[in-house]
Design a protein around this motif. Structure first.
Motif, PDB file in Angstrom:
ATOM      1  N   VAL A  55       0.815  -1.209   0.000  1.00 27.39           N
ATOM      2  CA  VAL A  55       0.000   0.000   0.000  1.00 27.39           C
ATOM      3  C   VAL A  55       0.856   1.270   0.000  1.00 27.39           C
ATOM      4  O   VAL A  55       0.516   2.260  -0.658  1.00 27.39           O
ATOM      5  CB  VAL A  55      -1.018  -0.037   1.166  1.00 27.39           C
ATOM      6  N   LEU A  56       2.004   1.246   0.688  1.00 25.54           N
ATOM      7  CA  LEU A  56       2.827   2.465   0.746  1.00 25.54           C
ATOM      8  C   LEU A  56       3.510   2.752  -0.591  1.00 25.54           C
ATOM      9  O   LEU A  56       3.661   3.903  -0.996  1.00 25.54           O
ATOM     10  CB  LEU A  56       3.854   2.357   1.869  1.00 25.54           C
ATOM     11  N   GLY A  57       3.891   1.691  -1.285  1.00 27.88           N
ATOM     12  CA  GLY A  57       4.457   1.890  -2.615  1.00 27.88           C
ATOM     13  C   GLY A  57       3.415   2.402  -3.590  1.00 27.88           C
ATOM     14  O   GLY A  57       3.669   3.314  -4.392  1.00 27.88           O
ATOM     15  N   LEU A  58       2.208   1.832  -3.491  1.00 25.64           N
ATOM     16  CA  LEU A  58       1.149   2.187  -4.437  1.00 25.64           C
ATOM     17  C   LEU A  58       0.626   3.601  -4.201  1.00 25.64           C
ATOM     18  O   LEU A  58       0.404   4.362  -5.139  1.00 25.64           O
ATOM     19  CB  LEU A  58      -0.005   1.184  -4.318  1.00 25.64           C
ATOM     20  N   LEU A  59       0.421   3.941  -2.918  1.00 34.16           N
ATOM     21  CA  LEU A  59      -0.206   5.235  -2.627  1.00 34.16           C
ATOM     22  C   LEU A  59       0.807   6.360  -2.512  1.00 34.16           C
ATOM     23  O   LEU A  59       0.516   7.504  -2.854  1.00 34.16           O
ATOM     24  CB  LEU A  59      -1.011   5.158  -1.330  1.00 34.16           C
ATOM     25  N   LEU A  60       1.995   6.048  -1.986  1.00 32.50           N
ATOM     26  CA  LEU A  60       2.956   7.115  -1.701  1.00 32.50           C
ATOM     27  C   LEU A  60       4.173   7.088  -2.625  1.00 32.50           C
ATOM     28  O   LEU A  60       4.494   8.078  -3.275  1.00 32.50           O
ATOM     29  CB  LEU A  60       3.442   7.025  -0.238  1.00 32.50           C
ATOM     30  N   GLY A  61       4.869   5.945  -2.653  1.00 27.95           N
ATOM     31  CA  GLY A  61       6.133   5.873  -3.358  1.00 27.95           C
ATOM     32  C   GLY A  61       5.981   6.085  -4.857  1.00 27.95           C
ATOM     33  O   GLY A  61       6.652   6.942  -5.449  1.00 27.95           O
ATOM     34  N   GLY A  62       5.090   5.317  -5.467  1.00 32.17           N
ATOM     35  CA  GLY A  62       4.889   5.424  -6.913  1.00 32.17           C
ATOM     36  C   GLY A  62       4.501   6.829  -7.334  1.00 32.17           C
ATOM     37  O   GLY A  62       5.167   7.444  -8.190  1.00 32.17           O
ATOM     38  N   PRO A  63       3.434   7.382  -6.756  1.00 33.69           N
ATOM     39  CA  PRO A  63       3.029   8.750  -7.135  1.00 33.69           C
ATOM     40  C   PRO A  63       4.130   9.785  -6.905  1.00 33.69           C
ATOM     41  O   PRO A  63       4.258  10.735  -7.686  1.00 33.69           O
ATOM     42  CB  PRO A  63       1.817   9.021  -6.235  1.00 33.69           C
ATOM     43  N   THR A  64       4.947   9.602  -5.867  1.00 33.27           N
ATOM     44  CA  THR A  64       6.051  10.540  -5.630  1.00 33.27           C
ATOM     45  C   THR A  64       7.086  10.434  -6.757  1.00 33.27           C
ATOM     46  O   THR A  64       7.565  11.450  -7.270  1.00 33.27           O
ATOM     47  CB  THR A  64       6.718  10.271  -4.264  1.00 33.27           C
ATOM     48  N   LEU A  65       7.403   9.194  -7.154  1.00 33.31           N
ATOM     49  CA  LEU A  65       8.355   9.014  -8.261  1.00 33.31           C
ATOM     50  C   LEU A  65       7.813   9.589  -9.564  1.00 33.31           C
ATOM     51  O   LEU A  65       8.563  10.137 -10.372  1.00 33.31           O
ATOM     52  CB  LEU A  65       8.659   7.528  -8.464  1.00 33.31           C
ATOM     53  N   MET A  66       6.500   9.442  -9.767  1.00 31.95           N
ATOM     54  CA  MET A  66       5.933   9.953 -11.018  1.00 31.95           C
ATOM     55  C   MET A  66       6.082  11.470 -11.114  1.00 31.95           C
ATOM     56  O   MET A  66       6.200  12.023 -12.198  1.00 31.95           O
ATOM     57  CB  MET A  66       4.464   9.556 -11.140  1.00 31.95           C
ATOM     58  N   VAL A  67       6.111  12.153  -9.969  1.00 34.36           N
ATOM     59  CA  VAL A  67       6.292  13.613  -9.978  1.00 34.36           C
ATOM     60  C   VAL A  67       7.776  13.980  -9.999  1.00 34.36           C
ATOM     61  O   VAL A  67       8.200  14.824 -10.782  1.00 34.36           O
ATOM     62  CB  VAL A  67       5.608  14.252  -8.748  1.00 34.36           C
ATOM     63  N   HIS A  68       8.571  13.363  -9.146  1.00 36.44           N
ATOM     64  CA  HIS A  68       9.944  13.827  -8.932  1.00 36.44           C
ATOM     65  C   HIS A  68      11.016  12.877  -9.456  1.00 36.44           C
ATOM     66  O   HIS A  68      12.199  13.234  -9.456  1.00 36.44           O
ATOM     67  CB  HIS A  68      10.194  14.060  -7.436  1.00 36.44           C
ATOM     68  N   GLY A  69      10.652  11.657  -9.835  1.00 34.40           N
ATOM     69  CA  GLY A  69      11.663  10.669 -10.209  1.00 34.40           C
ATOM     70  C   GLY A  69      12.196  10.865 -11.624  1.00 34.40           C
ATOM     71  O   GLY A  69      11.552  11.487 -12.472  1.00 34.40           O
ATOM     72  N   SER A  70      13.401  10.335 -11.876  1.00 34.17           N
ATOM     73  CA  SER A  70      13.971  10.365 -13.228  1.00 34.17           C
ATOM     74  C   SER A  70      13.321   9.255 -14.054  1.00 34.17           C
ATOM     75  O   SER A  70      12.673   8.363 -13.508  1.00 34.17           O
ATOM     76  CB  SER A  70      15.474  10.125 -13.153  1.00 34.17           C
ATOM     77  N   GLU A  71      13.522   9.323 -15.371  1.00 35.52           N
ATOM     78  CA  GLU A  71      12.971   8.278 -16.240  1.00 35.52           C
ATOM     79  C   GLU A  71      13.517   6.907 -15.844  1.00 35.52           C
ATOM     80  O   GLU A  71      12.785   5.921 -15.816  1.00 35.52           O
ATOM     81  CB  GLU A  71      13.306   8.578 -17.713  1.00 35.52           C
ATOM     82  N   GLU A  72      14.835   6.880 -15.527  1.00 36.89           N
ATOM     83  CA  GLU A  72      15.449   5.606 -15.139  1.00 36.89           C
ATOM     84  C   GLU A  72      14.801   5.064 -13.873  1.00 36.89           C
ATOM     85  O   GLU A  72      14.563   3.868 -13.747  1.00 36.89           O
ATOM     86  CB  GLU A  72      16.964   5.786 -14.895  1.00 36.89           C
ATOM     87  N   GLN A  73      14.537   5.954 -12.925  1.00 37.95           N
ATOM     88  CA  GLN A  73      13.920   5.506 -11.666  1.00 37.95           C
ATOM     89  C   GLN A  73      12.515   4.961 -11.902  1.00 37.95           C
ATOM     90  O   GLN A  73      12.124   3.944 -11.343  1.00 37.95           O
ATOM     91  CB  GLN A  73      13.887   6.671 -10.659  1.00 37.95           C
ATOM     92  N   LYS A  74      11.750   5.652 -12.739  1.00 36.63           N
ATOM     93  CA  LYS A  74      10.388   5.170 -13.018  1.00 36.63           C
ATOM     94  C   LYS A  74      10.464   3.789 -13.653  1.00 36.63           C
ATOM     95  O   LYS A  74       9.706   2.884 -13.304  1.00 36.63           O
ATOM     96  CB  LYS A  74       9.660   6.143 -13.946  1.00 36.63           C
TER      97      LYS A  74
END
Lengths: 378, 351
Positions: free
Chosen positions: A88-107
């Motif tokens: 749940v933390l990856g789905l609700l918090l981690g993923g959406p945070t990466l989609m805003v601030h993460g690099s293409e490689e990280q996504k």
């Protein structure tokens, strides 16, 4: 004003209901390990049919669900009494945070294993001396060749003992002040320099952990949003925290209250006007929460992001959830306090509601300052 | 799903807010409240009637505006916000009840005068033919009395009614005690009294929401200005947290009231629950928030000079009119038990 759901949203609900009917995982097994494995299996079943990350865009394995559909998703899970996906933390918090601030490689690297629950995520924000005052955090990250060495202590870390990745905020500039000099990292939990110790709560069980970091290794490519930009990235995570779970929580609360109402009705207690009034008061509070949450959703659709009003619904939820178990104990008598009664657990667990995810006192500060515009005392 | 007002509804709110700020400021409220006879401002009443407010939620066929309970609720929230001394609320509440519970003949006979404001009506609960406190009971032509699920309409001009003006803690509105005597002329409304009464409750809840909102606005402004210990008192958490609680209650009550008003117009199956939610929440909010306003104004809030007491007084009486909040709460619980016994609803609306 139109409080009916669109045909598309209704179709989404119908499809999801039918899917849950045929895939219902049944009751949770005994024991923490078995229960978590059961939730992982549940998430894989969801993911296989595209239901694990409905609010994510299709290119990352989601359905591009609207805000209303996401709300419906959480409502339906709670209504069917099936668990939240394990990650749940990856789905609700981690993923959406990466989609805003993460690099293409990280996504590319991180998003897909979140959806499939191959890699579980946890959140390393709070520290023993940085709770409500998160900007006071002391965990320090020291720059070395090719990466960072991190030392410090984190607390209230759910899922740490299952997690592969930790969303970690640490002070990357020595002696920097408050919100400055922080960096947001993704830390590999599978290393000897990270020690996880379960934190036993007043319920007797251990949902949370303490993390002890002794020169834990984080490579440069696991910095999210740039060195020194950690506060801004962390705020994205926190905003998703309060917005994401609200609809599931209020339906779970309603289910709990319905259960109490059923028991009370079966015992003939509703013949008493005063019992009916007190139960009714909780039903009223539940409905105010639900209606206010939908008002907030409309505002979020209009302004593009959740406003500080979200603090109101979290506050209403924790207050009402505490009242439900208190009234249960009062109406059902001392048997409700025996550990074979679910109410004894609910009573104790509910004490955490007004602390976790922002204490009620902090929420009142947020409402006073950002909604009412009152001055702050410093 | 769109839980917000349309542009037209926003326009109603804006028009009402501006008009009442200009024509019904606190100095005008005070002028009425301090008159011995408590007479309303006739010119203001004529102006409101010309705007069609008296019959805003009544059908066009009887001379109303043909808008919904939601539009009326928006208007009444503004009238509560201004604590306007006016028979708009009592007339509108009675109009809603007669519209829902009257036969076609009864509606045709009564509603045109109510919609035009020429023959106003009012409504109250009665016990053994006596209503202790009827808003505008001494000026209404038609007095609707609800007792044990039945509603009768009495003609105040026909005699047989004992109508005695009665001063209350709320001098911003006129009240009377009404007793039905042996010679009174009355007719019984023939249709769904419960649904009519629920609509009247929604109207009352809307006024209470407006009172709470104004109390909050005045308080926030005051605690930003008022300084003690060298700082605005609103910076102290003992003060700011109470203000946050005022917002929580006000917004919760508005959510419920708007939902109930929407249900009255668009989803009658949810009206009973909605009306009970609205009245229960708005009674609490109205009383608590206006009381907190007096507290957070400190000593000045306890003076006749300050204006917060008008809000507190109106809210106290509003909360006591029609069916008390406690009975609404019990009703919500029993409706929940009944809903649990019925087959699962399809989840077609936020309701």
């Amino acid at each position: 004003m139109d409080l009916t759901f669109s045909p598309q949203a209704t179709a989404f609900r119908d499809e999801l209901r039918a899917w849950i009917d045929t895939h219902h995982p049944g009751a949770a097994p005994e024991g923490e390990e078995a229960s978590f494995a059961w939730r992982v299996a549940w998430q894989r079943a969801l993911a296989a049919d595209g239901w694990a990350a409905v609010h994510w865009p299709p290119e990352h394995g989601g359905r591009g669900a609207t805000l209303v559909e996401s709300a419906i998703f959480n409502e339906e899970l709670a209504r069917a009494r099936v668990p939240q996906p394990a990650n749940v933390l990856g789905l609700l918090l981690g993923g959406p945070t990466l989609m805003v601030h993460g690099s293409e490689e990280q996504k590319e690297r991180f998003l897909s294993p979140i959806v499939t629950a191959e890699e579980i995520w946890c959140q390393g924000f709070s520290e023993p001396d940085a709770g409500s005052d998160l900007a006071a955090l002391k965990t320090r990250a020291v720059k070395v060749d090719g990466g960072w060495r991190v030392t410090g202590q984190k607390v209230w870390t759910s899922y740490a003992h299952h997690a592969k990745w930790c969303m970690l905020v640490a002070r990357s500039e020595p002696d920097s002040a408050r919100h400055k000099g922080l960096t947001y990292f993704l830390m590999d939990m599978e290393q000897a320099e990270v020690v996880v110790r379960p934190l036993r709560q007043i319920t007797g069980s251990a949902e949370f952990n303490e993390l002890f970091l002794e020169e834990a290794w984080i490579p440069d490519e696991n910095v999210v949003g740039g060195v020194g930009n950690g506060w801004r990235v962390a705020l994205t995570t926190l905003m998703n925290e309060r917005a994401g779970l609200a609809f599931g929580l209020q339906v779970a609360l309603r289910a709990l209250l319905d259960e109490l109402t059923e028991v009370a009705a079966a015992r003939g207690l509703l013949a008493s006007e005063s019992v009916a009034e007190r139960l009714g008061d909780l039903h009223v509070r539940c409905e105010l929460l639900r209606l206010t949450a939908y008002r907030g959703l409309t505002a979020t659709m209009k302004y593009g992001q959740p406003g500080p009003e979200g603090s109101l619904t979290k506050w209403m939820w924790s207050d009402t959830n505490q009242r439900v178990s208190e009234l249960a104990v009062e109406l059902l008598g001392p048997g409700a306090l025996a550990t074979d009664s679910r109410w004894s657990f609910e009573l104790l667990r509910a004490r955490g509601n007004s602390i976790e995810g922002g204490t009620t006192e902090i929420l009142k500060n947020i409402v006073a300052e950002r909604v009412l515009g009152l001055p702050r005392l410093r | 799903m769109h839980f917000d007002f349309t542009d037209d509804q926003r326009e109603i709110r804006r028009t009402a807010r501006e008009l009442l700020a200009a024509r019904s400021g606190f100095e005008r409220v005070r002028a009425v409240a301090e008159r011995d006879d408590g007479a309303y401002d006739e010119a203001l009443w004529r102006e409101l009637v010309e705007l069609g407010w008296a019959g805003i939620a009544l059908p066009e066929a009887v001379g109303g505006q043909g808008l919904g309970v939601l539009e009326l609720a928006i208007l009444l929230e503004e009238l509560g916000y201004a604590v306007t001394p006016s028979p708009i609320f009592s007339n509108a509440a009675a109009g809603l009840l007669i519209d829902a519970a009257g036969s076609d003949a009864q509606r045709e006979a009564l509603l045109p005068g109510i919609a035009s404001g020429e023959q106003t009506a009012t409504v109250a609960l009665a016990r053994d033919g006596v209503a202790e406190l009827v808003p505008d009971g001494d000026s209404a032509r038609w007095i609707v009395l609800v007792e044990e699920g039945r509603a009768i309409v009495c003609d105040a001009l026909a005699g047989g009614l004992e109508i005695a003006p009665r001063a209350t803690i709320d001098p911003t509105r006129r009240y009377a005690r009404v007793a039905v005597g042996p010679g009174a002329l009355s007719l019984e409304l023939e249709r769904d009294v419960a649904a009519g009464l629920d609509r009247a409750e929604v109207a009352l809840a809307a006024e209470l929401c407006g009172l709470a909102e104004r109390a909050l606005v005045l308080t926030v402004a005051y605690v930003k200005e008022r300084r003690q210990f060298g700082t605005p008192v609103g910076a102290f958490q003992a003060v700011s947290h109470r203000a946050a609680e005022m917002l929580l209650e006000t917004e919760g009550a508005r959510s419920a009231t708007w939902f109930a008003a929407w249900a009255a117009d668009a989803e009658p199956a949810s009206l009973a629950r909605g009306a009970s939610l609205a009245k229960a929440a708005a009674s609490d909010a109205g009383r608590h928030v206006t009381a907190a306003a007096i507290q957070l104004h400190g000593g000045i809030g306890f003076t006749w000079e300050a204006d917060v007491h008008w809000l507190y007084k109106r809210a106290q009486v509003d909360a006591a009119l029609l069916v008390p909040a406690a009975r609404h709460r019990a009703r919500v619980a029993r409706l929940a038990v009944a809903a649990a016994a019925a087959p699962a609803a399809a989840g077609a609306a936020v309701a």
